[in-house]
Design a protein around this motif. Structure first.
Motif, PDB file in Angstrom:
ATOM      1  N   ALA A 171       0.832  -1.201   0.000  1.00  0.00           N
ATOM      2  CA  ALA A 171       0.000   0.000   0.000  1.00  0.00           C
ATOM      3  C   ALA A 171       0.865   1.249   0.000  1.00  0.00           C
ATOM      4  CB  ALA A 171      -0.902   0.013   1.236  1.00  0.00           C
ATOM      5  N   ASP A 172       0.302   2.344  -0.470  1.00  0.00           N
ATOM      6  CA  ASP A 172       0.926   3.644  -0.242  1.00  0.00           C
ATOM      7  C   ASP A 172       0.873   3.939   1.250  1.00  0.00           C
ATOM      8  OD1 ASP A 172       1.739   4.593  -2.795  1.00  0.00           O
ATOM      9  OD2 ASP A 172      -0.354   4.980  -3.305  1.00  0.00           O
ATOM     10  N   GLU A 173       1.984   4.393   1.785  1.00  0.00           N
ATOM     11  CA  GLU A 173       2.041   4.684   3.220  1.00  0.00           C
ATOM     12  C   GLU A 173       1.884   6.169   3.513  1.00  0.00           C
ATOM     13  OE1 GLU A 173       5.432   2.936   5.091  1.00  0.00           O
ATOM     14  OE2 GLU A 173       5.126   0.966   4.174  1.00  0.00           O
ATOM     15  N   TYR A 174       1.696   6.993   2.483  1.00  0.00           N
ATOM     16  CA  TYR A 174       1.569   8.410   2.798  1.00  0.00           C
ATOM     17  C   TYR A 174       0.178   8.728   3.341  1.00  0.00           C
ATOM     18  CZ  TYR A 174       1.062   8.036  -2.358  1.00  0.00           C
ATOM     19  OH  TYR A 174       0.781   7.627  -3.640  1.00  0.00           O
ATOM     20  N   PRO A 175       0.114   9.737   4.232  1.00  0.00           N
ATOM     21  CA  PRO A 175      -1.112   9.997   4.995  1.00  0.00           C
ATOM     22  C   PRO A 175      -2.071  10.974   4.305  1.00  0.00           C
ATOM     23  CG  PRO A 175       0.650  11.344   5.859  1.00  0.00           C
ATOM     24  CD  PRO A 175       1.251  10.539   4.739  1.00  0.00           C
ATOM     25  N   CYS A 176      -2.080  10.980   2.970  1.00  0.00           N
ATOM     26  CA  CYS A 176      -2.967  11.857   2.220  1.00  0.00           C
ATOM     27  C   CYS A 176      -3.149  11.242   0.845  1.00  0.00           C
ATOM     28  CB  CYS A 176      -2.386  13.274   2.118  1.00  0.00           C
ATOM     29  SG  CYS A 176      -0.643  13.316   1.596  1.00  0.00           S
ATOM     30  N   TYR A 177      -4.102  11.743   0.080  1.00  0.00           N
ATOM     31  CA  TYR A 177      -4.353  11.159  -1.236  1.00  0.00           C
ATOM     32  C   TYR A 177      -3.778  12.055  -2.331  1.00  0.00           C
ATOM     33  CZ  TYR A 177      -6.671   8.908  -5.154  1.00  0.00           C
ATOM     34  OH  TYR A 177      -6.927   8.257  -6.337  1.00  0.00           O
ATOM     35  N   ALA A 178      -4.422  13.168  -2.606  1.00  0.00           N
ATOM     36  CA  ALA A 178      -3.856  14.107  -3.580  1.00  0.00           C
ATOM     37  C   ALA A 178      -2.625  14.794  -3.009  1.00  0.00           C
ATOM     38  CB  ALA A 178      -4.899  15.146  -3.977  1.00  0.00           C
ATOM     39  N   CYS A 179      -2.644  14.945  -1.659  1.00  0.00           N
ATOM     40  CA  CYS A 179      -1.512  15.580  -0.962  1.00  0.00           C
ATOM     41  C   CYS A 179      -1.241  16.986  -1.489  1.00  0.00           C
ATOM     42  CB  CYS A 179      -0.254  14.716  -1.067  1.00  0.00           C
ATOM     43  SG  CYS A 179      -0.414  13.078  -0.312  1.00  0.00           S
ATOM     44  N   ASP A 180      -2.330  17.696  -1.781  1.00  0.00           N
ATOM     45  CA  ASP A 180      -2.187  19.072  -2.270  1.00  0.00           C
ATOM     46  C   ASP A 180      -2.469  20.104  -1.191  1.00  0.00           C
ATOM     47  OD1 ASP A 180      -4.895  18.770  -1.958  1.00  0.00           O
ATOM     48  OD2 ASP A 180      -5.405  18.991  -4.068  1.00  0.00           O
ATOM     49  N   GLY A 181      -2.696  19.607   0.031  1.00  0.00           N
ATOM     50  CA  GLY A 181      -2.880  20.513   1.167  1.00  0.00           C
ATOM     51  C   GLY A 181      -4.297  20.945   1.417  1.00  0.00           C
ATOM     52  N   VAL A 182      -5.227  20.639   0.504  1.00  0.00           N
ATOM     53  CA  VAL A 182      -6.602  21.118   0.676  1.00  0.00           C
ATOM     54  C   VAL A 182      -7.629  19.990   0.579  1.00  0.00           C
ATOM     55  CG1 VAL A 182      -6.083  23.440  -0.177  1.00  0.00           C
ATOM     56  CG2 VAL A 182      -6.744  21.654  -1.795  1.00  0.00           C
ATOM     57  N   GLU A 183      -7.191  18.739   0.526  1.00  0.00           N
ATOM     58  CA  GLU A 183      -8.127  17.642   0.327  1.00  0.00           C
ATOM     59  C   GLU A 183      -9.034  17.443   1.543  1.00  0.00           C
ATOM     60  OE1 GLU A 183      -5.715  14.250  -0.384  1.00  0.00           O
ATOM     61  OE2 GLU A 183      -4.954  14.123   1.639  1.00  0.00           O
ATOM     62  N   THR A 184     -10.225  16.943   1.285  1.00  0.00           N
ATOM     63  CA  THR A 184     -11.177  16.628   2.348  1.00  0.00           C
ATOM     64  C   THR A 184     -11.527  15.146   2.258  1.00  0.00           C
ATOM     65  OG1 THR A 184     -13.054  17.195   0.922  1.00  0.00           O
ATOM     66  CG2 THR A 184     -12.140  18.952   2.333  1.00  0.00           C
ATOM     67  N   GLY A 185     -12.112  14.621   3.355  1.00  0.00           N
ATOM     68  CA  GLY A 185     -12.547  13.240   3.362  1.00  0.00           C
ATOM     69  C   GLY A 185     -11.456  12.243   3.688  1.00  0.00           C
ATOM     70  N   HIS A 186     -10.298  12.737   4.133  1.00  0.00           N
ATOM     71  CA  HIS A 186      -9.200  11.826   4.452  1.00  0.00           C
ATOM     72  C   HIS A 186      -8.682  12.047   5.875  1.00  0.00           C
ATOM     73  CE1 HIS A 186      -8.595   9.904   0.509  1.00  0.00           C
ATOM     74  NE2 HIS A 186      -9.174  11.004   0.071  1.00  0.00           N
ATOM     75  N   ASP A 187      -9.548  12.543   6.743  1.00  0.00           N
ATOM     76  CA  ASP A 187      -9.143  12.778   8.129  1.00  0.00           C
ATOM     77  C   ASP A 187      -8.973  11.459   8.886  1.00  0.00           C
ATOM     78  OD1 ASP A 187      -9.433  15.378   7.426  1.00  0.00           O
ATOM     79  OD2 ASP A 187     -11.115  15.818   8.763  1.00  0.00           O
ATOM     80  N   VAL A 188      -9.990  10.593   8.831  1.00  0.00           N
ATOM     81  CA  VAL A 188      -9.995   9.355   9.621  1.00  0.00           C
ATOM     82  C   VAL A 188     -10.281   8.172   8.701  1.00  0.00           C
ATOM     83  CG1 VAL A 188     -11.084   8.112  11.521  1.00  0.00           C
ATOM     84  CG2 VAL A 188     -10.795  10.593  11.663  1.00  0.00           C
ATOM     85  N   HIS A 189      -9.438   7.153   8.802  1.00  0.00           N
ATOM     86  CA  HIS A 189      -9.601   5.961   7.964  1.00  0.00           C
ATOM     87  C   HIS A 189     -10.891   5.235   8.330  1.00  0.00           C
ATOM     88  CE1 HIS A 189      -8.754   2.089   6.078  1.00  0.00           C
ATOM     89  NE2 HIS A 189      -7.667   2.605   5.514  1.00  0.00           N
ATOM     90  N   PRO A 190     -11.666   4.801   7.348  1.00  0.00           N
ATOM     91  CA  PRO A 190     -12.883   4.023   7.653  1.00  0.00           C
ATOM     92  C   PRO A 190     -12.526   2.740   8.400  1.00  0.00           C
ATOM     93  CG  PRO A 190     -12.843   4.713   5.347  1.00  0.00           C
ATOM     94  CD  PRO A 190     -11.485   5.011   5.907  1.00  0.00           C
ATOM     95  N   LEU A 191     -13.480   2.234   9.181  1.00  0.00           N
ATOM     96  CA  LEU A 191     -13.254   0.992   9.902  1.00  0.00           C
ATOM     97  C   LEU A 191     -13.071  -0.164   8.925  1.00  0.00           C
ATOM     98  CD1 LEU A 191     -15.815   1.250  12.841  1.00  0.00           C
ATOM     99  CD2 LEU A 191     -13.322   1.492  12.941  1.00  0.00           C
ATOM    100  N   GLY A 192     -12.179  -1.079   9.296  1.00  0.00           N
ATOM    101  CA  GLY A 192     -11.906  -2.238   8.446  1.00  0.00           C
ATOM    102  C   GLY A 192     -10.417  -2.387   8.213  1.00  0.00           C
ATOM    103  N   GLU A 193      -9.867  -3.507   8.622  1.00  0.00           N
ATOM    104  CA  GLU A 193      -8.430  -3.739   8.496  1.00  0.00           C
ATOM    105  C   GLU A 193      -8.020  -3.818   7.029  1.00  0.00           C
ATOM    106  OE1 GLU A 193      -4.423  -4.567   9.506  1.00  0.00           O
ATOM    107  OE2 GLU A 193      -6.095  -3.585  10.525  1.00  0.00           O
ATOM    108  N   PRO A 194      -7.067  -2.998   6.603  1.00  0.00           N
ATOM    109  CA  PRO A 194      -6.587  -3.063   5.218  1.00  0.00           C
ATOM    110  C   PRO A 194      -5.987  -4.433   4.913  1.00  0.00           C
ATOM    111  CG  PRO A 194      -5.857  -1.028   6.295  1.00  0.00           C
ATOM    112  CD  PRO A 194      -6.437  -1.901   7.365  1.00  0.00           C
TER     113      PRO A 194
END
Length: 549
Positions: A171-194
């Motif tokens: 998996a990607d280990e970085y803590p953001c998706y677009a990583c452009d500094g303004v993304e939303t919806g990536h604060d807390v990972h949904p429940l469920g073990e990857p």
């Protein structure tokens, strides 16, 4: 934009010597290279091989890996670069229809995966992973069923990262998706073990999927993000290389954890973390890991890799010797040496008896019956070359061959040519060769030492031990407690060891885990990778051995 926009010229193997049916095979395919730019693609493939083979863990597991390039022409040079994703709006007629801007992110580089997989299957039917090399200097890459990377600055780093996705399901280990500094919806990972092996929501020490790599003194979680609406800005509170649970991974700021503070699956130009290295080592090895000799020594069995299923591969044997080069066994009546050729009852006579044998990465070594000379197998028929004089014991592994002086017990390393040996240390009760060094147990068995790699310098890494066992798994070393036989795993720094399980008659360190023979030799067990949990995988055995079988 289709296969009419180019043609497949053919395939060429550019790295590796493993048998095609027993290799981990990577294919590199050209896209956006015109007929006059094929040399550029060839050079890019050479750069990839150089980068791969000099990056851990590939620098010690290269033998099972074959690499091919597939030259493909395209009508146009480059790739599509949609304006809707911040690109120039340029289009290019290419064979695999590569395009930047996947999911609206310019750096996400995609291609026609169906065409790529079909082309790879025709050209190199046994391929394991397909990676498209895109002739553009725009930064981009992508991983999935097919990987892709551009020839932007640091291209090979992009390639190794994307190969992590495509070949090993990292998996990607970085803590953001677009990583452009303004993304939303990536604060807390949904429940469920990857499902990926290098990210988790579980921080419980006894059930953590990479618990085998976490030292008892490391806090879990190791870092926590105090402000989930943003990426955690804190620096690492622990030394580089420490495995724990660091919050922020899998594109989320919180409730997802990565094994180390940094890793190539998080940041380019960074080494793969210990957990990712272990995954790569395990998946890059396509042969079996473990074999056993029956209690009566009347047959050799190969573990099938799951459950308690084993396959008989040979008849009576005296002793088994394994390593990266393969499996050899002695005839119990004559002492003659035979090499296993990969299918049941298919063995080749390669030499006469010896006092001992040891398998390295590229051959097998033998100590003559009278212990008056060390020999190296030449790789064909039953031809051997004398490489050294008298020795009392020999030990081999990926790192090389060492032998003890029969008069003094001093340790010498073989330097690759007959009678060319280097003194590297004094006597020891026991030695074991790991992928990157050799470990020794002091004559009184009161301390474990690691060879520093130069002169006769060694570093103490642990206290008393009964026996040492080395291999590809983990940090490469496990040892038994001399008082009760309990097994401990070396965590990579002096005096840092993790309790792994109870006593056994013997242990064998494979690529995927460590295996043990129960104290009464009545069952074979496999370490589960967390806590001190083991699973029974087989019945009684006289001995077990792990290697490239």
């Amino acid at each position: 934009m289709t296969t009419s926009d180019g043609s497949v010229l053919g395939s060429t193997q550019i790295h590796g010597t493993a048998p095609r049916n027993r290799a981990f095979t990577i294919v590199l395919l050209a896209d956006g290279f015109t007929s006059t730019q094929q040399t550029d693609f060839d050079n890019a493939c050479t750069d990839f091989v150089t980068a791969l083979t000099t990056t851990a863990p590939y620098d010690t597991i290269g033998r099972p890996i074959n690499i091919w390039r597939i030259n493909v022409t395209s009508t146009d040079s480059g790739a599509d670069d949609p304006a809707s994703a911040g690109g120039t709006g340029a289009t290019a007629a290419t064979y695999f229809d590569s395009t930047f801007g996947g999911n609206g992110i310019r750096r996400l580089l995609l291609c026609n995966t169906t065409t790529v997989l079909q082309t790879a299957a025709v050209q190199v039917p046994e391929f394991t992973a397909a990676i498209v090399v895109v002739n553009s200097t725009i930064y981009g890459g992508g991983g999935g069923s097919v990987g892709a990377y551009s020839l932007a600055g640091g291209a090979t780093e992009i390639a190794l990262h994307e190969l992590g996705h495509t070949a090993y399901k990292l998996a990607d280990e970085y803590p953001c998706y677009a990583c452009d500094g303004v993304e939303t919806g990536h604060d807390v990972h949904p429940l469920g073990e990857p499902t990926e092996p290098n990210v988790t929501q579980n921080t419980a020490r006894d059930t953590l999927k990479w618990g085998w790599a976490v030292a008892p003194t490391t806090d879990l979680p190791t870092t926590s993000n105090p402000n989930c609406p943003t990426v955690d800005p804190q620096s690492s509170p622990v030394p580089t290389g420490t495995v724990g649970c660091f919050e922020g991974a899998h594109y989320y700021h919180c409730d997802a954890f990565r094994p180390e503070y940094d890793c190539k699956m998080k940041s380019l130009s960074t080494p793969f973390c210990q957990v990712c290295r272990q995954v790569i080592r395990t998946k890059a090895k396509v042969t079996k890991n473990l074999c056993a000799l029956t209690p009566s020594r009347d047959a050799v069995y190969l573990y099938d890799g799951s459950g308690d299923s084993w396959t008989r591969i040979g008849g009576p044997a005296g002793q088994l010797f394994t390593g990266a080069w393969g499996l050899v066994a002695t005839n119990p009546d004559t002492g003659d040496l035979y090499r296993y050729l990969g299918s049941p009852d298919n063995w080749q006579y390669i030499g006469g008896p010896g006092a001992s044998f040891a398998v390295s990465a590229d051959t097998v070594y033998g100590l003559s019956p009278g212990s008056d000379a060390v020999y190296s197998y030449d790789g064909f028929d039953n031809s051997w070359t004398r490489i050294g004089g008298p020795a009392s014991r020999i030990f081999a592994g990926v790192w090389g061959l060492v032998a003890t002086n029969p008069d003094t017990g001093d340790l010498y390393r073989y330097l690759g040519s007959p009678d060319n040996w280097d003194y590297i240390g004094g006597p020891g009760a026991e030695f074991a060769v790991a992928p990157d060094t050799v470990y020794g147990l002091t004559p009184s068995s009161d301390a474990v030492y690691c060879y520093d790699g130069f002169g006769n310098s060694w570093t103490r890494v642990g206290g008393p031990a009964g026996h040492l066992f080395t291999g590809d798994w983990g940090r490469g070393l496990v040892a038994t407690n001399p008082d009760n036989g309990d097994l401990y795993t070396y965590m990579g720094t002096p005096d840092s060891w993790r309790y792994t399980g109870g006593a056994g008659a013997s242990f064998a360190v494979a690529t995927d885990t460590v295996y043990g023979l129960s104290p009464g030799s009545d069952a074979v067990y496999s370490f589960d990778g967390f806590g001190s949990s083991w699973t029974r995988v087989g019945g009684p055995a006289y001995s077990i051995a792990a290697g490239n079988i």
